[in-house]
Design an enzyme around this catalytic site. Structure first.
Site, PDB file in Angstrom:
ATOM      1  N   ARG A  25      -6.996 -16.319 -13.176  1.00  0.00           N
ATOM      2  CA  ARG A  25      -6.814 -15.472 -11.983  1.00  0.00           C
ATOM      3  C   ARG A  25      -6.912 -13.992 -12.355  1.00  0.00           C
ATOM      4  N   PHE A  70     -10.335  -2.140 -16.057  1.00  0.00           N
ATOM      5  CA  PHE A  70      -9.676  -1.084 -15.289  1.00  0.00           C
ATOM      6  C   PHE A  70      -8.634  -0.433 -16.187  1.00  0.00           C
ATOM      7  N   LEU A  90      -4.551  -1.048  -6.950  1.00  0.00           N
ATOM      8  CA  LEU A  90      -3.447  -1.952  -7.303  1.00  0.00           C
ATOM      9  C   LEU A  90      -2.960  -2.731  -6.088  1.00  0.00           C
ATOM     10  N   ARG A  97      -2.487  -6.633  -6.441  1.00  0.00           N
ATOM     11  CA  ARG A  97      -1.130  -7.158  -6.199  1.00  0.00           C
ATOM     12  C   ARG A  97      -1.169  -8.185  -5.077  1.00  0.00           C
ATOM     13  N   LEU A 139      11.039 -31.910 -17.672  1.00  0.00           N
ATOM     14  CA  LEU A 139      10.218 -32.574 -18.690  1.00  0.00           C
ATOM     15  C   LEU A 139      10.935 -32.724 -20.043  1.00  0.00           C
ATOM     16  N   GLU A 162       0.801  -4.995 -12.951  1.00  0.00           N
ATOM     17  CA  GLU A 162       0.631  -4.682 -11.521  1.00  0.00           C
ATOM     18  C   GLU A 162       1.946  -4.220 -10.894  1.00  0.00           C
TER      19      GLU A 162
HETATM   20  P1  TGC Z   1       4.184   8.869  -5.819  1.00  0.00           P
HETATM   21  O1  TGC Z   1       4.520  10.316  -5.878  1.00  0.00           O
HETATM   22  O2  TGC Z   1       5.076   7.935  -5.066  1.00  0.00           O
HETATM   23  O3  TGC Z   1       2.710   8.681  -5.245  1.00  0.00           O
HETATM   24  C1  TGC Z   1       1.598   9.393  -5.807  1.00  0.00           C
HETATM   25  C2  TGC Z   1       0.453   9.256  -4.832  1.00  0.00           C
HETATM   26  O4  TGC Z   1       0.075   7.883  -4.703  1.00  0.00           O
HETATM   27  C3  TGC Z   1       0.268   7.429  -3.349  1.00  0.00           C
HETATM   28  N1  TGC Z   1       0.763   6.053  -3.436  1.00  0.00           N
HETATM   29  C4  TGC Z   1       0.018   4.998  -3.103  1.00  0.00           C
HETATM   30  N2  TGC Z   1      -1.215   4.930  -2.594  1.00  0.00           N
HETATM   31  C5  TGC Z   1      -1.711   3.703  -2.366  1.00  0.00           C
HETATM   32  N3  TGC Z   1      -1.026   2.569  -2.652  1.00  0.00           N
HETATM   33  C6  TGC Z   1       0.218   2.608  -3.172  1.00  0.00           C
HETATM   34  N4  TGC Z   1       0.860   1.478  -3.447  1.00  0.00           N
HETATM   35  C7  TGC Z   1       0.789   3.859  -3.412  1.00  0.00           C
HETATM   36  N5  TGC Z   1       1.977   4.276  -3.940  1.00  0.00           N
HETATM   37  C8  TGC Z   1       1.949   5.619  -3.946  1.00  0.00           C
HETATM   38  C9  TGC Z   1       1.251   8.407  -2.753  1.00  0.00           C
HETATM   39  O5  TGC Z   1       1.125   8.450  -1.361  1.00  0.00           O
HETATM   40  C10 TGC Z   1       0.811   9.687  -3.413  1.00  0.00           C
HETATM   41  O6  TGC Z   1      -0.384  10.114  -2.785  1.00  0.00           O
HETATM   42  P2  TGC Z   1      -0.784  11.695  -2.716  1.00  0.00           P
HETATM   43  O7  TGC Z   1      -2.060  11.708  -1.946  1.00  0.00           O
HETATM   44  O8  TGC Z   1       0.363  12.341  -2.021  1.00  0.00           O
HETATM   45  O9  TGC Z   1      -0.949  12.150  -4.131  1.00  0.00           O
HETATM   46  O10 TGC Z   1       3.973   8.365  -7.304  1.00  0.00           O
HETATM   47  P3  TGC Z   1       4.995   8.208  -8.482  1.00  0.00           P
HETATM   48  O11 TGC Z   1       4.431   8.969  -9.650  1.00  0.00           O
HETATM   49  O12 TGC Z   1       6.399   8.494  -8.040  1.00  0.00           O
HETATM   50  O13 TGC Z   1       4.861   6.648  -8.851  1.00  0.00           O
HETATM   51  C11 TGC Z   1       5.069   5.676  -7.909  1.00  0.00           C
HETATM   52  C12 TGC Z   1       5.042   4.289  -8.567  1.00  0.00           C
HETATM   53  C13 TGC Z   1       6.081   4.162  -9.651  1.00  0.00           C
HETATM   54  C14 TGC Z   1       5.348   3.290  -7.466  1.00  0.00           C
HETATM   55  C15 TGC Z   1       3.661   4.012  -9.145  1.00  0.00           C
HETATM   56  O14 TGC Z   1       3.314   4.866 -10.129  1.00  0.00           O
HETATM   57  C16 TGC Z   1       3.494   2.575  -9.600  1.00  0.00           C
HETATM   58  O15 TGC Z   1       3.142   1.711  -8.817  1.00  0.00           O
HETATM   59  N6  TGC Z   1       3.699   2.264 -10.926  1.00  0.00           N
HETATM   60  C17 TGC Z   1       3.339   0.964 -11.478  1.00  0.00           C
HETATM   61  C18 TGC Z   1       2.031   1.083 -12.211  1.00  0.00           C
HETATM   62  C19 TGC Z   1       1.253  -0.180 -12.177  1.00  0.00           C
HETATM   63  O16 TGC Z   1       1.424  -1.056 -11.336  1.00  0.00           O
HETATM   64  N7  TGC Z   1       0.296  -0.298 -13.076  1.00  0.00           N
HETATM   65  C20 TGC Z   1      -0.592  -1.428 -13.090  1.00  0.00           C
HETATM   66  C21 TGC Z   1      -1.780  -1.163 -13.988  1.00  0.00           C
HETATM   67  S1  TGC Z   1      -3.154  -2.237 -13.711  1.00  0.00           S
HETATM   68  C22 TGC Z   1      -2.617  -3.723 -14.194  1.00  0.00           C
HETATM   69  O17 TGC Z   1      -1.501  -3.955 -14.513  1.00  0.00           O
HETATM   70  C23 TGC Z   1      -3.637  -4.811 -14.205  1.00  0.00           C
HETATM   71  S2  TGC Z   1      -2.976  -6.304 -14.744  1.00  0.00           S
HETATM   72  C24 TGC Z   1      -4.289  -7.320 -14.834  1.00  0.00           C
HETATM   73  C25 TGC Z   1      -4.340  -8.326 -13.729  1.00  0.00           C
HETATM   74  O18 TGC Z   1      -4.101  -8.028 -12.566  1.00  0.00           O
HETATM   75  O19 TGC Z   1      -4.633  -9.444 -14.051  1.00  0.00           O
HETATM   76  P1  FAD Z   2       7.431   0.401 -19.098  1.00  0.00           P
HETATM   77  O1  FAD Z   2       6.906   1.229 -17.985  1.00  0.00           O
HETATM   78  O2  FAD Z   2       7.725   1.060 -20.388  1.00  0.00           O
HETATM   79  O3  FAD Z   2       8.727  -0.362 -18.594  1.00  0.00           O
HETATM   80  C1  FAD Z   2       9.699  -0.928 -19.483  1.00  0.00           C
HETATM   81  C2  FAD Z   2      10.870  -1.394 -18.642  1.00  0.00           C
HETATM   82  O4  FAD Z   2      11.436  -0.262 -17.974  1.00  0.00           O
HETATM   83  C3  FAD Z   2      10.449  -2.365 -17.518  1.00  0.00           C
HETATM   84  O5  FAD Z   2      11.436  -3.326 -17.322  1.00  0.00           O
HETATM   85  C4  FAD Z   2      10.370  -1.443 -16.321  1.00  0.00           C
HETATM   86  O6  FAD Z   2      10.506  -2.124 -15.085  1.00  0.00           O
HETATM   87  C5  FAD Z   2      11.514  -0.520 -16.600  1.00  0.00           C
HETATM   88  N1  FAD Z   2      11.404   0.727 -15.836  1.00  0.00           N
HETATM   89  C6  FAD Z   2      10.361   1.594 -15.806  1.00  0.00           C
HETATM   90  N2  FAD Z   2      10.615   2.608 -14.973  1.00  0.00           N
HETATM   91  C7  FAD Z   2      11.845   2.370 -14.468  1.00  0.00           C
HETATM   92  C8  FAD Z   2      12.676   3.066 -13.535  1.00  0.00           C
HETATM   93  N3  FAD Z   2      12.270   4.194 -12.926  1.00  0.00           N
HETATM   94  N4  FAD Z   2      13.896   2.556 -13.262  1.00  0.00           N
HETATM   95  C9  FAD Z   2      14.311   1.385 -13.842  1.00  0.00           C
HETATM   96  N5  FAD Z   2      13.584   0.690 -14.721  1.00  0.00           N
HETATM   97  C10 FAD Z   2      12.358   1.178 -15.012  1.00  0.00           C
HETATM   98  N6  FAD Z   2      -2.816  -2.077 -17.256  1.00  0.00           N
HETATM   99  C11 FAD Z   2      -4.015  -1.600 -16.835  1.00  0.00           C
HETATM  100  O7  FAD Z   2      -4.152  -0.415 -16.532  1.00  0.00           O
HETATM  101  N7  FAD Z   2      -5.099  -2.416 -16.750  1.00  0.00           N
HETATM  102  C12 FAD Z   2      -5.049  -3.724 -17.076  1.00  0.00           C
HETATM  103  O8  FAD Z   2      -6.059  -4.441 -16.980  1.00  0.00           O
HETATM  104  C13 FAD Z   2      -3.810  -4.260 -17.541  1.00  0.00           C
HETATM  105  N8  FAD Z   2      -3.727  -5.563 -17.944  1.00  0.00           N
HETATM  106  C14 FAD Z   2      -2.559  -6.019 -18.489  1.00  0.00           C
HETATM  107  C15 FAD Z   2      -2.518  -7.314 -19.024  1.00  0.00           C
HETATM  108  C16 FAD Z   2      -1.354  -7.784 -19.610  1.00  0.00           C
HETATM  109  C17 FAD Z   2      -1.330  -9.143 -20.224  1.00  0.00           C
HETATM  110  C18 FAD Z   2      -0.188  -6.972 -19.630  1.00  0.00           C
HETATM  111  C19 FAD Z   2       1.081  -7.491 -20.228  1.00  0.00           C
HETATM  112  C20 FAD Z   2      -0.235  -5.702 -19.117  1.00  0.00           C
HETATM  113  C21 FAD Z   2      -1.420  -5.205 -18.534  1.00  0.00           C
HETATM  114  N9  FAD Z   2      -1.502  -3.889 -18.066  1.00  0.00           N
HETATM  115  C22 FAD Z   2      -2.700  -3.387 -17.612  1.00  0.00           C
HETATM  116  C23 FAD Z   2      -0.382  -2.982 -18.228  1.00  0.00           C
HETATM  117  C24 FAD Z   2       0.733  -3.171 -17.186  1.00  0.00           C
HETATM  118  O9  FAD Z   2       0.364  -2.693 -15.941  1.00  0.00           O
HETATM  119  C25 FAD Z   2       1.960  -2.425 -17.712  1.00  0.00           C
HETATM  120  O10 FAD Z   2       2.434  -3.152 -18.831  1.00  0.00           O
HETATM  121  C26 FAD Z   2       3.043  -2.291 -16.666  1.00  0.00           C
HETATM  122  O11 FAD Z   2       2.644  -1.394 -15.654  1.00  0.00           O
HETATM  123  C27 FAD Z   2       4.392  -1.838 -17.258  1.00  0.00           C
HETATM  124  O12 FAD Z   2       4.241  -0.767 -18.095  1.00  0.00           O
HETATM  125  P2  FAD Z   2       4.900  -0.760 -19.596  1.00  0.00           P
HETATM  126  O13 FAD Z   2       4.491  -2.023 -20.232  1.00  0.00           O
HETATM  127  O14 FAD Z   2       4.529   0.516 -20.228  1.00  0.00           O
HETATM  128  O15 FAD Z   2       6.449  -0.835 -19.342  1.00  0.00           O
END
Ligand code: TGC
Ligand code: FAD
Length: 386
Positions: free
Chosen positions: A92, A131, A241, A245, A340, A365
């Site tokens: 997935r 990405f 995202l 998600r 199991l 995510e």
């Molecule tokens: P914040 O100040 O709240 O927002 C900054 C700007 O972003 C906008 N925004 C969004 N826009 C679209 N969708 C959303 N869900 C949005 N959330 C916020 C917001 O309106 C603002 O826009 P603008 O135009 O005013 O600049 O941002 P913050 O720095 O306080 O952070 C918010 C937070 C913590 C929720 C965000 O940074 C976050 O979601 N952190 C988690 C990062 C994350 O999910 N990383 C994933 C990386 S990719 C991955 O993991 C792939 S896994 C592989 C797979 O799927 O198999």
């Molecule tokens: P951290 O941000 O260091 O978090 C550590 C702990 O602190 C977590 O429990 C977190 O929830 C907690 N924490 C963080 N902030 C707060 C807060 N404000 N208050 C309380 N607790 C908090 N990223 C990509 O960009 N592209 C990809 O394709 C991708 N693929 C991935 C594949 C795998 C198998 C994995 C494991 C990760 C992947 N990621 C990818 C990265 C993934 O998105 C990050 O690991 C994730 O966003 C968390 O970041 P971190 O690991 O740095 O944890």
């Protein structure tokens, strides 16, 4: 009877949605399931071959319009994610990263030339995308990223590194997010560009049937046309995202459904104290409780899918779905494993593999904590980030 039958889920799906679900399930069961434990055990995934097969089935970028994409409903996309994750979260992930992150970024924010150049090949599974948002020190807080892009005449020069990037070392193209003098911007980086390299991350105990890598960018020089013109600021990557998600809201339930099914089947054939395990009330309580959480998760997924198809799902609602369904699915996989007994720790049965995978899904995510705070902010109006 299985859980979705108990809940009458089929009645909530259109004929086309049921057909897509059945096609993906059939493909997964015949072509992927027989091999998946070995891929997981050996931490080797024939991702390119699988991507071509997925491309032939029309699953890559399937919810996008044009450029060789199928243009299905969000619910159909979700059901496809569910069936892929019923085999393994790594499969997935391949679909999510390709379609919802790399292709979506180009589709939503790219120029016509970028779309023409990359999307048809990616939809066909001939080209693989990744990405790059996360960095080693900036996962939950991507706004702190250090990777930067500087203008040099008409060109851009990128420096920095990205960590934990799915498909990074097998990708033909990387969508890389970098800090500029203005704001965070996205770049379409062909991975054969000088200065770009990717190193596979080994010794993972989760998502072993998936390639995860570090990206290194050392003076990567790109033409001005590599910039994604439609995205400026963190809203760009966060918009992608939301898409990925959404797929996970459905997908994680696939891991749970498969685990529960394995547990139910096992409980019927395993005799303990001279009768089948399924006949004990404690076992039936476990099974019933798991079915309730799985069915409720499916209703939530479908509700959010219908909202998305109507164009009205909010990021907070996506957070809610991801938080609940991944957390509950992980609990279901773990509880299924208990049924199991010792056999539950063997790769011969899927629940422990699914549970190990969902540890990553819980983190990527947006972690459980991040989504909790997104919901907390929506309900109170107060941000608890930072
Ligand atoms: P914040 O100040 O709240 O927002 C900054 C700007 O972003 C906008 N925004 C969004 N826009 C679209 N969708 C959303 N869900 C949005 N959330 C916020 C917001 O309106 C603002 O826009 P603008 O135009 O005013 O600049 O941002 P913050 O720095 O306080 O952070 C918010 C937070 C913590 C929720 C965000 O940074 C976050 O979601 N952190 C988690 C990062 C994350 O999910 N990383 C994933 C990386 S990719 C991955 O993991 C792939 S896994 C592989 C797979 O799927 O198999
Ligand atoms: P951290 O941000 O260091 O978090 C550590 C702990 O602190 C977590 O429990 C977190 O929830 C907690 N924490 C963080 N902030 C707060 C807060 N404000 N208050 C309380 N607790 C908090 N990223 C990509 O960009 N592209 C990809 O394709 C991708 N693929 C991935 C594949 C795998 C198998 C994995 C494991 C990760 C992947 N990621 C990818 C990265 C993934 O998105 C990050 O690991 C994730 O966003 C968390 O970041 P971190 O690991 O740095 O944890």
């Amino acid at each position: 009877m299985d859980t979705f039958e108990l809940y009458g889920i089929d009645a909530l799906l259109t004929e086309e949605e049921r057909d897509i679900r059945d096609t993906v399930r059939d493909f997964g069961d015949k072509e992927l399931r027989p091999h998946v434990a070995t891929w997981f055990d050996e931490a080797k995934l024939p991702a390119r071959d699988i991507a071509r097969e997925l491309g032939r089935l029309g699953l890559l970028g399937m919810h996008l319009e044009g450029y060789g994409c199928a243009g299905t409903t969000a619910v159909s996309y979700g059901l496809a994610c569910l069936e892929m994750e019923a085999v393994d979260s790594g499969l997935r992930s391949l679909v999510s990263v390709q379609g919802s992150l790399a292709m979506y970024a180009i589709h939503a924010y790219g120029s016509d030339e970028q779309k023409q150049e990359w999307l048809p090949g990616m939809a066909a599974g001939e080209k693989i995308g990744c990405f790059g948002l996360t960095e080693a020190d900036f996962g939950s807080n991507p706004g702190g990223m250090r990777t930067n892009a500087k203008r040099d005449g008409e060109d851009w020069v990128l420096n920095g590194s990205k960590m934990w990037i799915t498909n990074g070392s097998i990708a033909d193209v990387a969508v890389v997010w970098a800090r500029t003098d203005d704001r965070i911007r996205g770049f379409v980086v062909p991975t054969d560009t000088k200065g770009f390299s990717a190193n596979e991350i080994h010794q993972k105990l989760s998502l072993r049937a998936s390639v995860t890598s570090e990206l290194v960018l050392e003076d990567v020089r790109l033409p001005g046309s590599a910039l994604l013109p439609g995205a400026a600021g963190l809203a760009g990557p966060l918009g992608c995202l939301n898409e990925a998600r959404f797929g996970i809201i459905f997908g994680s339930l696939g891991a749970a459904r498969d685990s529960l099914q394995v547990a139910v089947d096992y409980s019927l054939t395993r005799d303990v104290f001279d009768k089948p395990l399924a006949g004990y009330q404690l076992t039936q309580k476990k099974i019933a409780d798991m079915a309730v959480e799985l069915g409720n998760g499916m209703l939530l997924a479908l509700h959010l899918g219908r909202l998305k198809d109507a164009g009205s799902v909010s990021p907070e609602q996506v957070s809610l779905g991801k938080l609940n369904n991944v957390r509950k699915s992980l609990e279901i996989c773990r509880e299924s494993r208990t049924i199991l007994g010792a056999n539950g720790i063997s790769l011969e049965y899927s629940p422990i593999r699914h549970a190990a995978n969902l540890e990553s899904v819980l983190t990527y995510e947006g972690t459980t904590e991040v989504h909790t705070l997104v919901i907390g902010k929506a309900l109170t109006g107060v941000s608890a980030f930072g």
